[in-house]
Design an enzyme around this catalytic site. Sequence first.
Site, PDB file in Angstrom:
ATOM      1  N   HIS A 121       0.863  -1.198   0.000  1.00 58.22           N
ATOM      2  CA  HIS A 121       0.000   0.000   0.000  1.00 58.22           C
ATOM      3  C   HIS A 121       0.894   1.240   0.000  1.00 58.22           C
ATOM      4  O   HIS A 121       1.597   1.505   0.962  1.00 58.22           O
ATOM      5  CB  HIS A 121      -0.911  -0.026   1.222  1.00 58.22           C
ATOM      6  CG  HIS A 121      -1.795   1.181   1.305  1.00 58.22           C
ATOM      7  ND1 HIS A 121      -2.839   1.390   0.437  1.00 58.22           N
ATOM      8  CD2 HIS A 121      -1.780   2.261   2.131  1.00 58.22           C
ATOM      9  CE1 HIS A 121      -3.421   2.530   0.733  1.00 58.22           C
ATOM     10  NE2 HIS A 121      -2.800   3.093   1.750  1.00 58.22           N
ATOM     11  N   ASP A 123       0.946   5.156  -0.150  1.00 61.47           N
ATOM     12  CA  ASP A 123       0.236   6.430  -0.071  1.00 61.47           C
ATOM     13  C   ASP A 123       0.981   7.481  -0.888  1.00 61.47           C
ATOM     14  O   ASP A 123       2.164   7.724  -0.622  1.00 61.47           O
ATOM     15  CB  ASP A 123       0.173   6.918   1.383  1.00 61.47           C
ATOM     16  CG  ASP A 123      -0.701   6.026   2.235  1.00 61.47           C
ATOM     17  OD1 ASP A 123      -1.868   5.839   1.873  1.00 61.47           O
ATOM     18  OD2 ASP A 123      -0.204   5.504   3.257  1.00 61.47           O
ATOM     19  N   ASP A 235      -7.893   1.566   2.182  1.00 55.71           N
ATOM     20  CA  ASP A 235      -7.471   2.455   3.274  1.00 55.71           C
ATOM     21  C   ASP A 235      -8.348   3.682   3.494  1.00 55.71           C
ATOM     22  O   ASP A 235      -8.252   4.316   4.541  1.00 55.71           O
ATOM     23  CB  ASP A 235      -6.002   2.879   3.061  1.00 55.71           C
ATOM     24  CG  ASP A 235      -5.343   3.325   4.365  1.00 55.71           C
ATOM     25  OD1 ASP A 235      -5.830   2.896   5.439  1.00 55.71           O
ATOM     26  OD2 ASP A 235      -4.379   4.101   4.336  1.00 55.71           O
ATOM     27  N   ASP A 370       1.751  -1.181   4.504  1.00 56.02           N
ATOM     28  CA  ASP A 370       2.191   0.092   3.936  1.00 56.02           C
ATOM     29  C   ASP A 370       3.646  -0.005   3.440  1.00 56.02           C
ATOM     30  O   ASP A 370       4.522  -0.426   4.192  1.00 56.02           O
ATOM     31  CB  ASP A 370       2.132   1.198   5.003  1.00 56.02           C
ATOM     32  CG  ASP A 370       0.706   1.507   5.404  1.00 56.02           C
ATOM     33  OD1 ASP A 370      -0.224   0.996   4.746  1.00 56.02           O
ATOM     34  OD2 ASP A 370       0.507   2.253   6.385  1.00 56.02           O
ATOM     35  N   HIS A 511      -6.424   9.584  -0.075  1.00 59.42           N
ATOM     36  CA  HIS A 511      -7.090   9.523   1.237  1.00 59.42           C
ATOM     37  C   HIS A 511      -6.262  10.070   2.402  1.00 59.42           C
ATOM     38  O   HIS A 511      -6.710   9.968   3.551  1.00 59.42           O
ATOM     39  CB  HIS A 511      -7.562   8.094   1.510  1.00 59.42           C
ATOM     40  CG  HIS A 511      -6.459   7.073   1.444  1.00 59.42           C
ATOM     41  ND1 HIS A 511      -6.164   6.375   0.307  1.00 59.42           N
ATOM     42  CD2 HIS A 511      -5.568   6.662   2.367  1.00 59.42           C
ATOM     43  CE1 HIS A 511      -5.150   5.563   0.535  1.00 59.42           C
ATOM     44  NE2 HIS A 511      -4.762   5.724   1.781  1.00 59.42           N
TER      45      HIS A 511
HETATM   46 ZN   LIG Z   1      -3.267   4.824   2.838  1.00 63.53          ZN
END
Ligand SMILES: [Zn+2]
Length: 784
Positions: A121, A123, A235, A370, A511
């Site tokens: 994941h 971000d 998420d 993550d 997000h």
């Molecule tokens: Zn995230």
Amino acid sequence: MKTFPIVRKLLEAVTILDRKNRVMRNNHVQEAKPNKKVRSLIEIDLRIEGKGQGVPNRQCSAIDGARTDIDTVQQLPKFEFQPAWMRGKEFWDTNFEKRYLQRRALWPKFPLKVILMPHSHNDPGWLKTFEEYYYHKTSKILTSMVEKLQQHKNMTFVWAEVSYLAMWYERAHPKMREQLKQLLKSGRLEIVSGGWVMTDEANVHLYGMITQFIEGHQWLKDNLGLKPSNGWSIDPFGHGSTVPYLLKESGITNTVIQRIHYAWKQWLAEKQWGDFMWRQNWDHSGETDVLTHNRPYDIYSIKHSCGPHPQICLNYDFRKVFGEYTEYSIRAVNIDQKNVKEKAETLLDQYGRTGSLFSHNVVLVPLGDDFRYEYSSEWDQQYKNYQKLLDWVNEHPSYHAEIKWGTLNDYFREVKKRTKTYPTLKGDFFVYSDIFTDGRPAYWSGYFSTRPYFKILGRQLETTLNAAEFLYAWSWATFAKTRHKKIAQILEKDFEKLVKARRHISLFQHHDAITGTSKSYVMHDYAIKLHEGIREASIVISHCSLALLSTEATRMKVSQRQSSLDFLQPLYERSSYEKLPKIMPINMKEWQRVITMTNTLGQRRYEVLRIIVSSLNIKITDEFGYDVPFQVNPIWNSSNSDFFIVENQFELFFIADLPPLSIITYTLHKTANETSTIYSNFYRNKNITFFQVKDVLPGDIQLESDLLKLLFDGSSGLIRSVTDKTTGRITQLTMKYGAYPSAQFKSGAYLLKPDPNAREPEEDVLAGAKPRIFIQSGPYFILN
Ligand SMILES: [Zn+2]
């Protein structure tokens, strides 16, 4: 929820006002004829109300709601929000265990099927900026993804964030690019969702959400020739029904969600309804249905993915990085010949329990977290250990279970082989709440209002970009194939500006961006990008408007390089995102100044336009040369301890009439003087001649239009009553401003948690404030 009488009344009043506004807006759309003379809003409204037509029925009779097995709005209030199992953080109880054992007995005829799906994941900004993450982590993850999937021939992987993939691809060696394409073709690597980011689902506007999907999908189509077929939204802090709808519209039929209220998790597990058809509220035929898989446990880490018991799952995260001490790196031991049987059977028990939560006995096990797999060693650690476990189970038919590496495609294919019908659901999964952090409900509603300034900035880019895209499409269609090659060249170059602005707004839908949950300097980085997007889109607007409005002679001048497309100035100036947009004063030294406006919507709009002019000797005409009524107000300067009226600058308001999909011009001319009235109880400089200044009479202040009478408290300036003049009904109001004290260490960017010990909100946050009241009145409205 308990509603206080005052709040109820306020809500009532707001509803009435809102209904009125909607009537007014509605009437404009349907009743207003194309007119040469702009009428005032009130005039038009009176006309309708006076005929006694009342409030038109705006409810479309065709919309009576989809019929589904689950209606989240109906179901949510039935839940027990403080269940007994909450403290233990796991919903698994003896009933779940009993059902699992019954299911297990059926495995010989109904075997367990497990899909192991490695993922990472990433971000696009959170504790670090998008670019920092890319250089420190994500570029390495993507490179080792391509390398390691060559080496481990049956391993699989999924990737979601196209913003990162695009950045990596544009820098990658051609050989690497080719290998990536081969992996995608083989099906071992799958791009899921295909969004530029994994969009937030609560704060976003539809426009931003769609833009980030288009940006991602377009990139995938242009560069890799692929179309995603499965969604992956793990998420975002709560899930809405718009994302599945957009996925479906883009050709995606299955999706995965993760963060929903713990009561939903428990209930869906109990019902075995973790895979359901998510239907839109208006859909009667099921054409919007998306097969949606809810992850049954708290979050997407390995600890929370193998089964209902996180303390067991922890033993199956085999990442070991030198110098990194985590709860799993201490616990997990490598699989060898000695422990493989016991480890495989314990894991199979967890997978089996998960399987018992679904009717089909197929289990999806995401293996990741993550920013995982940035070291090549982790690829080897996870792969080699899991391969041993997987071999052990698969080589022993007595288990009646099969474990395979796979992607979302594999999961949904297996599910569909075993299931033909699914429960249907309408509604959404807000508000999200978890209990896994401290065994007490933590409601994630704080981010709805965290960092509102940045949220507004995002909306400002959206509206600017929307206008730029509309004008660009129009201009390109007009000039691409004409003899005005120079204009086409300018537009061609401007496309880069559009792409930049689109990518900036797309990134912001992430997000941790629009939600305001990133570190402060990361938010700063997003804001710089948003500001740049606004600037770039404004240039496109200016070029396109001028090109479209220009005469043939002017176009020729541009073609011959005797003129440019650069002299249209935006109304607002903003030197940095931290400064509020400032309206640029229009200097009336010249006899005429032209104002250009665009309506990008498919319906007629009447907009009150506010401009600043340097003179009061002015008149406004529309594009047919008819005079347009306007109102002049003074500009108040409050930079010193006192308010005073600025000289030689005036606010000018008029109602612009904008037909659907149009560019309209209004012209300002130098002409005779106008005056206006100000009532002020503190402004004493009566020497000014261009405004009449009168005292505000003592006592409460009453303002009225033909529809409403509003009464304001003379000392506080707050509203006291609203009278509907059409019915004579009076609604009394009391306004108070309160603030909730936060629960210590629990309330912040993500969670809104007022202090549970504070019985009442802190009141009178405005206590001591002494408002200065002034009223400006004119033909259009009264400003209080
Ligand atoms: Zn995230």
